[in-house]
Enzyme design. Structure first.
Site, PDB file in Angstrom:
ATOM      1  N   THR A 142      40.694  10.050  22.647  1.00 26.19           N
ATOM      2  CA  THR A 142      42.150  10.163  22.784  1.00 26.19           C
ATOM      3  C   THR A 142      42.533  10.227  24.265  1.00 26.19           C
ATOM      4  OG1 THR A 142      44.090  11.426  22.059  1.00 26.19           O
ATOM      5  CG2 THR A 142      42.156  12.703  22.646  1.00 26.19           C
ATOM      6  N   TYR A 171      41.839  27.443  33.518  1.00 27.12           N
ATOM      7  CA  TYR A 171      41.800  25.968  33.628  1.00 27.12           C
ATOM      8  C   TYR A 171      41.677  25.569  35.107  1.00 27.12           C
ATOM      9  CZ  TYR A 171      43.409  21.095  33.438  1.00 27.12           C
ATOM     10  OH  TYR A 171      43.506  19.724  33.571  1.00 27.12           O
TER      11      TYR A 171
END
Ligand SMILES: NC(=O)c1ccc[n+]([C@@H]2O[C@H](COP(=O)([O-])OP(=O)(O)OC[C@H]3O[C@@H](n4cnc5c(N)ncnc54)[C@H](OP(=O)(O)O)[C@@H]3O)[C@@H](O)[C@H]2O)c1
Length: 319
Positions: free
Chosen positions: A52, A203
């Site tokens: 994806t 992150y």
């Protein structure tokens, strides 16, 4: 009454300005395009998380160029659907799917073992898969999820495939990092975020680790014919923010201004194929051109220390 009128007029002018400038902002956000016409017939490419988003569009572009593309992903059904679509669109039947869960070192080792048994060469490795904004959770081996998937998983995968890359040289390693690395800090006393965890910062830390890993890897690979570069793909409308409802809403609301995954794949493709990058290594790119790296991302001592700590955590010896 007058105040009210001025406020309404102000809002009206702002909205008008936004509408008038939107096409220009959109064009600016779309960023650079990879102009290279390099063909990749006979070349083997592995792209992680290519079922994806940016990875899938990178796979599509490289398949179009004739490469044998291995979509390395954790969900075989999603991977097969992406491969089917790419095969049909490009006519390239050499797009295949292999199972790889970067949150499990056993799966990474199995993937590498199968790959080395089945493939003769590896010319381009694109470490693209990533997670963002995960609530605190751990990988199968007990690593904090962002660090485990985004950094350690790709670190181990690269280690296991490196001999093959060297034997296939000239070869390239492309690490998909992020502008978010600017907000990252490598805090060795709490690398796994056990004492203090922030899902946004986790992150950023992992993306800084991508930049530092690339820097140290490039230094170690000098003279081998294998280059390593990292990049920021831009702000891309993908599934990356799926763990946060707020970010998903924001992403949807402002999707017009974000890059499409196809636009987001351009810098990955550029790093993988551009002729002018043949011997360029250890660099960081954005919009298909060199970009500014944070001071921590340029710290060689930090890069070396992170390398050693990563080896220790994974129980590998990588000199
Ligand atoms: N989108 C942005 O604005 C942006 C900005 C800067 C950097 N990036 C970076 O670009 C890269 C691609 O992100 P994207 O925007 O394309 O996001 P995405 O659409 O969410 O794609 C992420 C991919 O990573 C895979 N993945 C996640 N965990 C995995 C695991 N444990 N094992 C194997 N694969 C795993 C996902 O697989 P599933 O489909 O199975 O979950 C998916 O294929 C990431 O490294 C991201 O940090 C993105």
């Amino acid at each position: 009454m007058l105040n009210c009128l001025v406020t309404v007029l102000g809002i009206f002018i702002c909205v008008l300005l936004l509408f008038m400038t939107a096409p220009y902002i959109r064009r600016y956000m779309a960023g650079g395009v990879c102009k290279s016409t390099t063909k990749l017939n006979g070349k083997v490419v592995v792209i992680t998380g290519a079922n994806t988003g940016i990875g899938k569009e990178t796979a599509r572009d490289l398949a179009q160029r004739g490469a044998r593309v291995i979509i390395a992903c954790r969900d075989m059904a999603k991977g097969e659907a992406a491969a089917c679509e790419i095969r049909a669109e490009t006519g390239n039947q050499q797009v295949i799917v292999k199972k790889l869960d970067l949150a499990d070192t056993k799966s990474i080792r199995e993937f590498a073992e199968n790959f080395l048994a089945e493939e003769k060469a590896l010319h381009i490795l694109i470490n693209n898969a990533g997670v963002m904004l995960c609530p605190y959770s751990k990988t199968a081996d007990g690593f904090e999820m962002h660090l485990g998937v985004n950094h350690l998983g790709h670190f181990l995968l690269t280690f296991l495939l490196l001999e093959c890359l060297k034997q296939s040289a000239p070869a390239r390693i492309v690490n998909v990092s992020s502008l978010a690395h600017h907000g990252g800090r490598i805090r060795f006393h709490d690398l796994q975020g056990e004492k203090c965890y922030n899902w946004g910062l986790a992150y950023c830390h992992s993306k800084l680790a991508n930049v530092l890993f690339t820097r140290e890897l490039a230094r170690r690979l000098q003279g081998t014919g294998v280059t390593a570069n990292s990049l920021h793909p831009g702000s891309v409308h993908s599934e990356l923010v799926r763990h946060s409802i707020l970010m998903t809403l924001l992403w949807k609301t402002f999707s017009f201004f974000l890059k499409t995954p196809r636009e987001g794949a351009q810098t990955s493709v550029y790093c993988a194929v551009a002729e002018e990058l043949e011997s360029v290594t250890g660099q960081y790119f954005s919009d298909c051109r060199p970009a500014y790296v944070s001071p921590q991302g340029r710290n060689d001592e930090l890069a070396k220390k992170l390398w050693n700590v990563s080896c220790e955590l994974l129980g590998i010896q990588w000199d």
